[in-house]
Design an enzyme around this catalytic site. Structure first.
Site, PDB file in Angstrom:
ATOM      1  N   GLU A 261      51.613  41.668  35.361  1.00 32.19           N
ATOM      2  CA  GLU A 261      50.537  41.006  34.642  1.00 32.19           C
ATOM      3  C   GLU A 261      50.068  39.725  35.336  1.00 32.19           C
ATOM      4  O   GLU A 261      50.878  38.865  35.666  1.00 32.19           O
ATOM      5  CB  GLU A 261      50.993  40.699  33.203  1.00 32.19           C
ATOM      6  CG  GLU A 261      49.953  39.987  32.351  1.00 32.19           C
ATOM      7  CD  GLU A 261      48.644  40.755  32.212  1.00 32.19           C
ATOM      8  OE1 GLU A 261      48.679  41.975  32.014  1.00 32.19           O
ATOM      9  OE2 GLU A 261      47.574  40.113  32.323  1.00 32.19           O
ATOM     10  N   THR A 305      42.942  43.897  31.926  1.00 26.47           N
ATOM     11  CA  THR A 305      44.023  44.883  32.057  1.00 26.47           C
ATOM     12  C   THR A 305      43.504  46.307  31.894  1.00 26.47           C
ATOM     13  O   THR A 305      43.876  47.208  32.652  1.00 26.47           O
ATOM     14  CB  THR A 305      45.111  44.644  30.988  1.00 26.47           C
ATOM     15  OG1 THR A 305      45.765  43.417  31.266  1.00 26.47           O
ATOM     16  CG2 THR A 305      46.147  45.748  30.996  1.00 26.47           C
ATOM     17  N   HIS A 421      51.076  35.884  31.296  1.00 25.88           N
ATOM     18  CA  HIS A 421      49.702  36.016  30.794  1.00 25.88           C
ATOM     19  C   HIS A 421      49.204  34.651  30.358  1.00 25.88           C
ATOM     20  O   HIS A 421      49.973  33.847  29.830  1.00 25.88           O
ATOM     21  CB  HIS A 421      49.697  36.992  29.604  1.00 25.88           C
ATOM     22  CG  HIS A 421      48.318  37.431  29.193  1.00 25.88           C
ATOM     23  ND1 HIS A 421      47.445  36.597  28.540  1.00 25.88           N
ATOM     24  CD2 HIS A 421      47.679  38.612  29.348  1.00 25.88           C
ATOM     25  CE1 HIS A 421      46.323  37.256  28.315  1.00 25.88           C
ATOM     26  NE2 HIS A 421      46.438  38.481  28.796  1.00 25.88           N
ATOM     27  N   ASP A 480      47.427  43.113  38.149  1.00 18.26           N
ATOM     28  CA  ASP A 480      46.250  43.747  37.530  1.00 18.26           C
ATOM     29  C   ASP A 480      44.955  42.966  37.746  1.00 18.26           C
ATOM     30  O   ASP A 480      43.898  43.538  37.883  1.00 18.26           O
ATOM     31  CB  ASP A 480      46.486  44.057  36.049  1.00 18.26           C
ATOM     32  CG  ASP A 480      46.733  42.831  35.190  1.00 18.26           C
ATOM     33  OD1 ASP A 480      47.131  41.777  35.728  1.00 18.26           O
ATOM     34  OD2 ASP A 480      46.542  42.921  33.958  1.00 18.26           O
ATOM     35  N   HIS A 481      45.050  41.631  37.755  1.00 17.03           N
ATOM     36  CA  HIS A 481      43.843  40.809  37.932  1.00 17.03           C
ATOM     37  C   HIS A 481      44.254  39.370  38.151  1.00 17.03           C
ATOM     38  O   HIS A 481      45.446  39.045  38.070  1.00 17.03           O
ATOM     39  CB  HIS A 481      42.899  40.916  36.724  1.00 17.03           C
ATOM     40  CG  HIS A 481      43.592  40.736  35.401  1.00 17.03           C
ATOM     41  ND1 HIS A 481      44.035  39.509  34.946  1.00 17.03           N
ATOM     42  CD2 HIS A 481      43.962  41.632  34.455  1.00 17.03           C
ATOM     43  CE1 HIS A 481      44.613  39.667  33.775  1.00 17.03           C
ATOM     44  NE2 HIS A 481      44.606  40.940  33.454  1.00 17.03           N
TER      45      HIS A 481
HETATM   46  C1  GP9 Z   1      47.793  43.281  26.074  1.00 14.60           C
HETATM   47  C2  GP9 Z   1      47.763  43.043  27.523  1.00 14.60           C
HETATM   48  C3  GP9 Z   1      46.805  41.948  27.925  1.00 14.60           C
HETATM   49  O1  GP9 Z   1      48.353  44.450  25.621  1.00 14.60           O
HETATM   50  O2  GP9 Z   1      47.757  44.155  28.289  1.00 14.60           O
HETATM   51  O3  GP9 Z   1      45.596  42.351  28.409  1.00 14.60           O
HETATM   52  P1  GP9 Z   1      44.658  41.355  29.233  1.00 14.60           P
HETATM   53  O4  GP9 Z   1      44.343  40.175  28.354  1.00 14.60           O
HETATM   54  O5  GP9 Z   1      45.418  40.924  30.450  1.00 14.60           O
HETATM   55  O6  GP9 Z   1      43.449  42.139  29.574  1.00 14.60           O
HETATM   56 MN    MN Z   2      46.189  41.771  32.236  1.00 15.71          MN
END
Ligand code: GP9
Ligand code: MN
Length: 725
Positions: A261, A305, A421, A480-481
């Site tokens: 993440e 995500t 996150h 992911d980003h």
């Molecule tokens: C929540 C998580 C967060 O289930 O995958 O998503 P994001 O905010 O990174 O798009």
């Molecule tokens: Mn994410």
């Protein structure tokens, strides 16, 4: 006093009195249902206030329709509206109990609702108190039937009714602006249906969902098979086959896709106060058996995500607005990795410590063909086990082991971490590195959560080693980003020891880790310019599958003569030569702006720009028009979402059954002896638990208690991380 009582009595007998009573009763019962029947996870005073307020604007608006009619008709219309909205509430109470999500028109219209067996199971799941959602209606009918309240036939002036409607609209606007303030992008990004209900109420959700579905289906209805032809032509023209040296080298291996993440490439080998932040990942990055990429870019849009997942699983781009997993996940036909691998005899499973409904994963994963989705309700989530959007990574990964060992091999397992996150908060006992000192509170915690993620991965890798899975698996890691958005340039400049972060720097800052680790693989650091869209073709080639017949916008990362244009979702791009940001072009090597006055350069830049926008819009047409429904590649079996259930009890029974049949799960091969005790974690929360308990903290026992914990701990958001960055 008597006069007052009389006045009050006559008020309830007036139309306004009856109207007010109906609104109040409806409001009260909706509030009851919110509290007793759903887990909306309101946190903080603002979310609680909005939850309490949100039934009112739409109730005033809808019930207010009755005020435009005369006499008895007005009463009947009010009762009918009351019934319809109550029925909608009732249906959602039942659906929610089964799926922890709200009904969508796509599910109702399509075979969805039926295929989810809702009809069949209604009798089984209905509880007596569910009928309380009709109580207000019953009270009103009794009051009228017994003439305790008399029908008031006097008309109400249109102007007065209109004023009420206007007030309700304004009230709704107020509700919406407060909601947007607490969670920006609520309607545009649509993280989770739970959020819409929590912030705006169930009736607004119905409207929202209907509009969304109508928009989608209008484009869909206008699309036909011929639209696919131009897409197919483009794909054919640009097709580059996978690198033959790698074809099939991972055939039959288990595949772990590990979602890191918000992890950016700059964290790899980054040192803070002379200490590596991510020593475990650095080691994997430099390992002889790891193919690492140092010019791998994320390509996500608003869906973050969800967009990353979509690209990795389908090699289609996310949409320019919102998240395709939400807008089209349930309704579209997909040709995704899990379904392809299912055909090859793989067991496919996704793991994530957040509620199943987030990013509409619960519905989308079925459409992608995932056999299993282990979401929060499968985990034992005790107090302190969660932060931000879900379970803390160490606990999440440790508890995932009990399910991984039950998957018949070979399997494809996607594990989605979430502790690293935004806004990068971590409790003291989990912090093992000092915060950075830029003074930007979002940025400074990042090294701590990244370190935590790194350690969690380390523990997981150790377990793979302990079980022998490291020898039989290919492990794919991806960030992911971005974790730090362009709003924090000053702090980033400080971290990177730069004077400032230009637009060019910011584009280069979008690199995320991508690594493929497998025993026996000849590794190295590859400098090709690539992105998330390219992952699926790469994995397919490694697994010995040809993607030639598929509609995929990516190219094998390892292919020799591949184009190295990495498209960003907004039409910008990076190539080894040029970087486009808005209307400015830079030299990728020097970061200097390139003058378009040279006609030769201009031609190249125009061509690249055109290429990127064509690619993005063709991908959009595939999703918006649901074009994959017109074409099934040979060897691909269409997915039927009703084949899958992600319900706790069903999944456990199914796992038991398939293991027995296949005899290939780790647990089975280990003579039914769980490997979970081989999992070593230093998660302080678990240490505290085992101190308190006389028995050891065996995870298999925690699994069985998770169905009860799921309902109590389920929350769809956290106020601390409620604003998207
Ligand atoms: C929540 C998580 C967060 O289930 O995958 O998503 P994001 O905010 O990174 O798009
Ligand atoms: Mn994410």
């Amino acid at each position: 006093m008597k006069r007052f009582a009389k006045k009050l009595g006559s008020f309830w007998n007036s139309r306004w009195g009856f109207f007010l009573l109906a609104v109040l009763l409806f409001w009260a019962k909706t509030f009851y249902a919110y509290q007793a029947k759903f887990n909306l996870g309101s946190k903080g005073s603002m979310q609680h206030l909005l939850l309490a307020l949100n039934p009112l604007p739409t109730t005033l608006l809808l019930f207010g329709i009755a005020l435009y009619f005369k006499g008895r008709k007005s009463y009947i219309i009010l009762l009918v509206i009351d019934f319809l909205t109550s029925f909608w509430l009732f249906a959602n109470v039942l659906y929610y109990r089964e799926f922890s999500d709200f009904l969508t028109s796509t599910l109702i219209k399509g075979s969805g609702a039926a295929s989810n067996n809702l009809g069949k199971s209604v009798v089984g799941i209905v509880q007596p108190t569910d009928f309380l959602v009709f109580l207000d209606l019953l009270i009103l009918i009794i009051l009228l039937a017994t003439r305790l309240i008399k029908v008031d036939v006097r008309p109400i002036k249109k102007l007065v009714a209109g004023t009420l409607t206007a007030f309700a609209v304004l009230f709704f606007g107020f509700n919406l602006s407060m909601a947007e303030n607490d969670r920006s992008g609520l309607l545009t990004r649509t993280f989770d249906n739970n959020y819409i209900v929590k912030y705006l109420g169930l009736n607004s959700y119905a409207v929202y969902d209907t509009v969304k579905a109508a928009k989608t289906s209008a484009v869909r209805a206008n699309a036909d098979a011929s639209d696919l032809t131009s897409v197919q032509n483009y794909i054919k023209e640009n097709y580059v086959p996978g690198n033959p040296e790698y074809t099939g080298i991972a055939k039959g291996k288990n595949v772990f896709v590990i979602h890191l993440e918000s992890l950016q490439q700059f964290m790899i080998d980054f040192k803070w106060q002379d200490e590596e932040v991510t020593p475990v990942l650095n080691k994997i990055y430099h390992n002889n058996n790891t193919l690492s990429f140092d010019n791998f870019f994320h390509q996500v849009g608003q869906g973050k995500t969800a967009d990353a997942e979509l690209m990795l699983e389908t090699s289609l781009f996310g949409l320019p607005e919102g998240a395709a997993m939400v807008t089209a996940g349930t309704s579209n036909t997909w040709q995704a990795a899990p379904a392809m691998l299912d055909e090859q005899g793989y067991t496919t499973a996704a793991f994530h410590g957040d509620v199943a409904s987030f990013w509409n994963r619960d519905n989308t994963y079925k459409k992608w063909g995932y056999d299993y989705y282990f979401s929060k309700s499968f985990y034992d989530v005790k107090k302190g086990y969660e932060i931000g959007y879900g379970m803390k990574d160490k606990i999440f990964l440790q508890q995932s082991a009990q399910y991984i060992e039950q998957l018949p091999q070979p399997f494809y397992a996607k594990l989605i971490t979430v502790t690293n996150h935004y806004p990068y908060g971590l409790d003291k006992k989990n912090q093992t590195i000092e915060k950075t000192d830029t003074g930007d509170s979002t940025v400074d915690g990042y090294v701590q959560t990244a370190r935590y993620l790194d350690q969690a991965i380390g523990e997981f890798m150790d377990w793979l080693k302990a079980t022998g899975l490291d020898k039989t698996s290919m492990i794919v890691f991806y960030g992911d980003h971005y974790g730090i958005s362009s709003n924090h340039r000053k702090a980033v400049a400080q971290l990177l020891g730069k004077e400032k972060i230009t637009d060019y720097d910011n584009a280069q800052f979008q690199k995320v880790p991508f690594m493929i680790h497998m025993a026996g693989l000849t590794g190295g650091i590859n400098h090709t310019y690539v992105g998330e869209i390219d992952v699926l073709p790469t994995l397919m080639n490694l697994l010995g599958l040809s993607n030639k017949d598929y509609i995929q916008f990516g190219t094998d990362l390892l292919a020799d003569k591949r184009d190295q244009t990495v498209a960003f979702r907004n039409g910008d791009f990076v190539t080894p030569e040029y970087t486009k940001v808005g209307s400015t072009y830079y030299s990728t090597k020097t970061g200097e702006a390139v003058k378009k006055s040279d006609p030769k350069i201009k031609e190249v830049l125009d061509q690249l720009t055109n290429h990127v926008s064509t690619e993005l819009s063709l991908s959009d047409s595939v999703i918006n028009g649901d074009l994959l429904r017109f074409y099934t590649p040979k060897d691909f079996k269409k997915v039927d979402p009703s084949d899958f259930s992600y319900k706790y009890s069903t999944v456990l029974a199914e796992l038991k059954k398939t293991q027995k049949k296949a005899k290939t799960s780790v647990l089975y091969q280990n003579d039914q002896k769980s490997t979970v005790d081989l999992y070593k974690t230093d998660a302080p929360e678990l240490a505290a638990d085992s101190e308190g308990e006389s028995s050891s903290s065996s995870s298999s026992s925690s699994g069985s208690s998770s169905s009860s914990s799921s309902s109590s701990s389920s929350s769809s958001s956290s106020s601390s991380s409620s604003k998207a960055d």
